[in-house]
Design an enzyme around this catalytic site. Structure first.
Site, mmCIF file in Angstrom:
data_model
loop_
_atom_site.group_PDB
_atom_site.id
_atom_site.type_symbol
_atom_site.label_atom_id
_atom_site.label_comp_id
_atom_site.label_asym_id
_atom_site.label_seq_id
_atom_site.Cartn_x
_atom_site.Cartn_y
_atom_site.Cartn_z
ATOM 1 N N ASN A 1 82.571 17.720 44.240
ATOM 2 C CA ASN A 1 81.065 17.834 44.223
ATOM 3 C C ASN A 1 80.642 16.389 44.770
ATOM 4 O O ASN A 1 80.518 15.671 43.831
ATOM 5 C CB ASN A 1 80.490 18.574 43.035
ATOM 6 N N TRP A 2 80.353 16.241 46.063
ATOM 7 C CA TRP A 2 79.986 14.889 46.227
ATOM 8 C C TRP A 2 78.602 14.556 45.859
ATOM 9 O O TRP A 2 78.077 13.374 45.769
ATOM 10 C CB TRP A 2 79.939 14.810 47.752
ATOM 11 N N LYS A 3 77.714 15.568 45.413
ATOM 12 C CA LYS A 3 76.393 15.347 45.094
ATOM 13 C C LYS A 3 75.618 14.324 45.943
ATOM 14 O O LYS A 3 75.717 14.642 47.065
ATOM 15 C CB LYS A 3 76.434 14.546 43.468
ATOM 16 N N HIS B 1 74.819 24.535 39.144
ATOM 17 C CA HIS B 1 75.004 23.364 38.499
ATOM 18 C C HIS B 1 74.079 22.902 37.742
ATOM 19 O O HIS B 1 72.843 23.114 37.509
ATOM 20 C CB HIS B 1 75.435 22.234 39.585
ATOM 21 N N GLU C 1 72.873 20.177 36.943
ATOM 22 C CA GLU C 1 71.799 19.332 37.577
ATOM 23 C C GLU C 1 70.729 20.051 38.369
ATOM 24 O O GLU C 1 69.635 19.738 38.411
ATOM 25 C CB GLU C 1 72.319 18.153 38.630
ATOM 26 N N GLU D 1 81.306 23.574 32.888
ATOM 27 C CA GLU D 1 81.015 22.266 32.656
ATOM 28 C C GLU D 1 80.245 21.599 31.653
ATOM 29 O O GLU D 1 78.716 21.987 31.748
ATOM 30 C CB GLU D 1 80.463 21.744 33.897
ATOM 31 N N GLY E 1 79.528 13.208 34.230
ATOM 32 C CA GLY E 1 79.155 11.683 34.617
ATOM 33 C C GLY E 1 79.171 11.095 33.634
ATOM 34 O O GLY E 1 78.626 9.753 33.602
ATOM 35 N N SER F 1 83.639 14.490 33.941
ATOM 36 C CA SER F 1 84.563 13.546 33.691
ATOM 37 C C SER F 1 85.988 13.632 33.995
ATOM 38 O O SER F 1 86.827 13.132 33.276
ATOM 39 C CB SER F 1 84.208 12.743 32.302
ATOM 40 N N GLY G 1 83.222 15.549 40.323
ATOM 41 C CA GLY G 1 82.122 14.818 40.782
ATOM 42 C C GLY G 1 82.629 13.325 41.066
ATOM 43 O O GLY G 1 83.277 13.040 42.192
ATOM 44 N N GLY G 2 82.389 12.239 40.337
ATOM 45 C CA GLY G 2 82.593 11.025 40.582
ATOM 46 C C GLY G 2 84.198 10.697 41.053
ATOM 47 O O GLY G 2 84.249 10.096 42.362
#
Ligand code: PGA
Length: 255
Positions: free
Chosen positions: A9-11, A94, A96, A166, A172, A213, A234-235
């Protein structure tokens, strides 16, 4: 057997040009790991370019969200019709999006239905906040999110979905949930809620990812768990080396 699935997930990272450069490098790096389903979820504006670059490749494309209406006066939204032919997966719910766009369980359910109606495979995200975790409310809250997201979804359609557990406190933050804890929730809460809705035979076929994470140095622990079928990342999905490493470790651990 549930095929493990690693989705990046590149956000809100990578311009279309950066995305093109990235996937040109990523594709050959991921090509050999055919036992793992590999998915990238770029920002909307980069999707057409990434789709063209990955067409006929083993790496699949997903969107990070979708709206539930077909078209209309919905400024800033992207409808499922607009994504047709461009993506196979769509992340829905998600944390967010739940936080920033006020996506309730009811809205998540509408989006899941809209995505399925257009032939997409939803990656349904769920997970509790730190306060809920500390108050011991994880099980009841997450089970309710699953019941909400899957309301009126048939077993046949449920089989097309992936669930991503999640915990919000792990996203994150570098504070990942231990593999054992994650497996307990994934198996004992998420899959249990799916068993209650669809029965064991169906629930046992639905893939459930862990997210929050996930890094190359904790990946083997997650993939060694009985109920965790991959990761929503993500990251660590933003660099070719770390994303490839996550896929490699999954292939190695799952054989
Ligand atoms: P993270 O994000 O891997 O950067 O924690 C996970 C996610 O939000 O899907």
């Amino acid at each position: 057997m549930r095929v493990p699935i690693i989705a990046g997930n590149w956000k809100m990272y990578k311009t279309p040009a950066e995305a093109a450069e990235f996937v040109a490098e990523l594709l050959p790096a991921l090509a050999e790991f055919s036992t793992v389903e590999r998915v990238v979820c770029p920002p909307y504006i980069a999707i057409p370019g990434v789709h063209a670059a990955l067409k006929d490749s083993p790496v699949k494309v997903g969107a990070q969200d979708v709206y539930f209406e077909e078209e209309g006066a919905f400024t800033g939204r992207i409808s499922p019709r607009m994504l047709e032919g461009l993506v196979e997966y769509v992340i829905i719910g998600h944390s967010e999006c739940r936080r920033d766009y006020k996506d309730t369980d009811e809205i998540v359910n509408k989006k899941v239905k809209a995505a399925l109606a257009h032939g997409f495979k939803p990656i349904v995200a769920c997970g509790e906040s730190l306060e809920q975790y500390e108050a011991g409310e994880t099980a009841s809250f997450v089970a309710q999110q699953i019941r909400g997201a899957f309301a009126d979804i048939t077993a046949e359609d449920a089989l097309k979905t992936v669930v991503a557990y999640e915990p919000i406190w792990a996203i994150g933050t570098g504070r990942n949930a231990s593999a054992e804890l994650a497996n307990d929730i994934v198996g004992g809460v998420v899959r249990k809620a799916l068993v209650d809705l669809y029965g064991t035979a169906i629930a046992d076929q639905i893939r459930i990812q862990y997210g929050g994470s996930v890094k190359p140095d904790n990946m083997a622990d997650y993939m060694g768990q009985s109920d965790i079928d991959g990761a929503l990342v993500g990251g660590a999905s933003l660099k070719v080396a770390s994303f490839t490493e996550l896929v490699r470790i999954t292939a190695e651990t799952r054989g």
